[in-house]
Design a protein around this motif. Structure first.
Motif, PDB file in Angstrom:
ATOM      1  N   PRO A   1      26.489  27.174 -18.656  1.00  0.00           N
ATOM      2  CA  PRO A   1      25.509  27.523 -19.683  1.00  0.00           C
ATOM      3  C   PRO A   1      24.239  26.707 -19.543  1.00  0.00           C
ATOM      4  O   PRO A   1      24.226  25.704 -18.845  1.00  0.00           O
ATOM      5  N   VAL A   2      23.196  27.142 -20.208  1.00  0.00           N
ATOM      6  CA  VAL A   2      21.888  26.523 -20.095  1.00  0.00           C
ATOM      7  C   VAL A   2      21.937  25.016 -20.398  1.00  0.00           C
ATOM      8  O   VAL A   2      22.720  24.589 -21.252  1.00  0.00           O
ATOM      9  N   THR A   3      21.143  24.253 -19.658  1.00  0.00           N
ATOM     10  CA  THR A   3      21.057  22.812 -19.882  1.00  0.00           C
ATOM     11  C   THR A   3      19.666  22.489 -20.417  1.00  0.00           C
ATOM     12  O   THR A   3      18.665  22.955 -19.863  1.00  0.00           O
ATOM     13  N   VAL A   4      19.608  21.735 -21.493  1.00  0.00           N
ATOM     14  CA  VAL A   4      18.322  21.333 -22.056  1.00  0.00           C
ATOM     15  C   VAL A   4      18.277  19.815 -22.108  1.00  0.00           C
ATOM     16  O   VAL A   4      19.150  19.177 -22.692  1.00  0.00           O
ATOM     17  N   GLU A   5      17.262  19.276 -21.469  1.00  0.00           N
ATOM     18  CA  GLU A   5      17.149  17.829 -21.380  1.00  0.00           C
ATOM     19  C   GLU A   5      15.958  17.326 -22.171  1.00  0.00           C
ATOM     20  O   GLU A   5      14.859  17.879 -22.057  1.00  0.00           O
ATOM     21  N   TYR A   6      16.164  16.298 -22.927  1.00  0.00           N
ATOM     22  CA  TYR A   6      15.077  15.675 -23.681  1.00  0.00           C
ATOM     23  C   TYR A   6      14.773  14.313 -23.073  1.00  0.00           C
ATOM     24  O   TYR A   6      15.689  13.568 -22.724  1.00  0.00           O
ATOM     25  N   ALA A   7      13.471  14.018 -22.961  1.00  0.00           N
ATOM     26  CA  ALA A   7      13.059  12.748 -22.357  1.00  0.00           C
ATOM     27  C   ALA A   7      11.829  12.215 -23.089  1.00  0.00           C
ATOM     28  O   ALA A   7      11.091  12.971 -23.724  1.00  0.00           O
ATOM     29  N   LEU A   8      11.613  10.921 -22.994  1.00  0.00           N
ATOM     30  CA  LEU A   8      10.430  10.309 -23.604  1.00  0.00           C
ATOM     31  C   LEU A   8       9.191  10.586 -22.766  1.00  0.00           C
ATOM     32  O   LEU A   8       9.250  10.593 -21.538  1.00  0.00           O
ATOM     33  N   THR A   9       8.062  10.821 -23.428  1.00  0.00           N
ATOM     34  CA  THR A   9       6.774  10.808 -22.753  1.00  0.00           C
ATOM     35  C   THR A   9       6.319   9.346 -22.680  1.00  0.00           C
ATOM     36  O   THR A   9       6.940   8.483 -23.298  1.00  0.00           O
ATOM     37  N   PRO A  10       5.251   9.066 -21.949  1.00  0.00           N
ATOM     38  CA  PRO A  10       4.740   7.678 -21.958  1.00  0.00           C
ATOM     39  C   PRO A  10       4.430   7.210 -23.390  1.00  0.00           C
ATOM     40  O   PRO A  10       4.758   6.083 -23.774  1.00  0.00           O
ATOM     41  N   LEU A  11       3.815   8.111 -24.183  1.00  0.00           N
ATOM     42  CA  LEU A  11       3.527   7.764 -25.573  1.00  0.00           C
ATOM     43  C   LEU A  11       4.819   7.477 -26.342  1.00  0.00           C
ATOM     44  O   LEU A  11       4.920   6.500 -27.083  1.00  0.00           O
ATOM     45  N   GLY A  12       5.815   8.319 -26.126  1.00  0.00           N
ATOM     46  CA  GLY A  12       7.099   8.134 -26.782  1.00  0.00           C
ATOM     47  C   GLY A  12       7.770   6.837 -26.372  1.00  0.00           C
ATOM     48  O   GLY A  12       8.400   6.162 -27.182  1.00  0.00           O
ATOM     49  N   ARG A  13       7.607   6.483 -25.097  1.00  0.00           N
ATOM     50  CA  ARG A  13       8.219   5.250 -24.614  1.00  0.00           C
ATOM     51  C   ARG A  13       7.619   4.027 -25.304  1.00  0.00           C
ATOM     52  O   ARG A  13       8.326   3.107 -25.719  1.00  0.00           O
ATOM     53  N   ALA A  14       6.300   4.077 -25.467  1.00  0.00           N
ATOM     54  CA  ALA A  14       5.632   2.963 -26.151  1.00  0.00           C
ATOM     55  C   ALA A  14       6.148   2.830 -27.577  1.00  0.00           C
ATOM     56  O   ALA A  14       6.435   1.732 -28.055  1.00  0.00           O
ATOM     57  N   LEU A  15       6.314   3.966 -28.243  1.00  0.00           N
ATOM     58  CA  LEU A  15       6.810   3.917 -29.608  1.00  0.00           C
ATOM     59  C   LEU A  15       8.265   3.487 -29.668  1.00  0.00           C
ATOM     60  O   LEU A  15       8.653   2.726 -30.552  1.00  0.00           O
ATOM     61  N   ALA A  16       9.049   3.952 -28.712  1.00  0.00           N
ATOM     62  CA  ALA A  16      10.477   3.628 -28.716  1.00  0.00           C
ATOM     63  C   ALA A  16      10.680   2.118 -28.666  1.00  0.00           C
ATOM     64  O   ALA A  16      11.602   1.588 -29.297  1.00  0.00           O
ATOM     65  N   GLU A  17       9.798   1.438 -27.941  1.00  0.00           N
ATOM     66  CA  GLU A  17       9.933  -0.017 -27.864  1.00  0.00           C
ATOM     67  C   GLU A  17       9.697  -0.656 -29.228  1.00  0.00           C
ATOM     68  O   GLU A  17      10.385  -1.585 -29.622  1.00  0.00           O
TER      69      GLU A  17
END
Lengths: 123, 123
Positions: free
Chosen positions: A77-93
């Motif tokens: 079945p279909v696979t959907v992957e979620y990943a951080l953008t550079p902006l998201g990475r900065a916020l995640a920290e």
DNA sequence: AAACATGGTTTCCAATGGATACTGAGGAGA
DNA sequence: TCTCCTCAGTATCCATTGGAAACCATGTTT
């Protein structure tokens, strides 16, 4: 004033962002994505007790804000992957600091709550 | 595992704390108290559009968690001052990172939202 | 044919959030 | 004196949100 925006002001767009980030589930998702892309159901299993609806909604908002990307692979079945953008990475920290603070200072908070509740009881 | 607590687990007390901290109003209050004690109505005026009920409720929760203190001065009319505890001060610094991130990265987020909405429109 | 995987959407009810009005004691101004 | 203002909150009502559970389409495995 250092920035053009002021989060204390009503109707300032930063309020909308703060509203988004001041969300338990969003913080947990960002934190979970720090180590690399994760699939939908994997997130669902890792972040205990999140509902599919809320996970889906939260991911959509994060995607709209340019914090995560959504990639569909035509597998079966279909696979959907979620990943951080550079902006998201900065916020995640930044967000990680909050979740880790919670883990780190839990004992002090539980003690404060117990003391407060005891004081209220005998009042 | 570095800590005894794990915020990804349901029923972990850190989830309760995260729930508390992942609150727009709590973050704004903590941020506002960083410069020193502030009175109830002063907070209400500074943090635009917060309602009295929510301010009162949020302050009570923060007090219970040992993050702020509530001091009543028997003036006329009565003066009530809210201030950070050492624990609250430590958290406020972390929280400040979030609110300031929102102010700082606002333009990038607004641009991402506009791009997302445009893509949805033409789809 | 039944069960399970994928990644969601839909539906429903309870809990939360915000707007507004009210309290009540005291002081200032008309 | 009467009215209004301040302080720091409650009380009440209604709309929005949040979570639990069922459902969806597609395809593989048992």
């Amino acid at each position: 004033m250092r920035y053009a925006y002021n989060v204390y002001e009503d109707r300032c767009p930063t309020r909308l962002v703060l509203d988004r980030l001041a969300d338990k589930w969003a913080l947990l998702i960002l934190d979970r994505l720090e180590d690399g892309p994760v699939r939908f159901n994997h997130l669902r299993r890792d972040i205990k007790a999140i509902s599919q609806k809320v996970l889906s909604q939260t991911l959509k908002k994060l995607e709209r804000d340019g914090l995560v990307t959504r990639t569909v692979y035509p597998t079966v079945p279909v696979t959907v992957e979620y990943a951080l953008t550079p902006l998201g990475r900065a916020l995640a920290e930044t967000a990680a600091a909050l979740t880790h603070w919670a883990e780190h200072n839990m004992d002090a908070i539980l003690a404060a709550q117990a003391a407060y509740d005891a004081a209220v009881m005998e009042r």
